[in-house]
Design a protein around this motif. Sequence first.
Motif: not given
Length: 118
Positions: A83-106
Amino acid sequence: MSSGGVVPPLTTHILDTARGVPAANVPMVLYVRENDGSWRQLETRCTDHDGRGGFLRDLNWQLAVYKLYFDTDKYFKNSGVTGFYPYVEVVFQVRDPCQHYHVPLLLSPFGYSTYRGS
């Protein structure tokens, strides 16, 4: 992915789009950004046989910035692929802690994409 029928506050699903299969056994690490800008590790997991994983089963969200680290190099090596990318980092912000967060990766050996899922 869930224990006792409870969905973890953070879930992910990795699909290997080049092979058309879920990306199983991908090492993942969840971090939270501290006030000084450093990253503190919260949990380490691997995707299951269906490419899915969950975090924070025993913790609650904070209003904060989080980072999901995916060890794609290990996944590609285990798949017999360079592969070309040795790792993937996804940075995201939680603005509502009552919500569920789903972060898919293709994922493919020469590209990746992510989005906020449901």
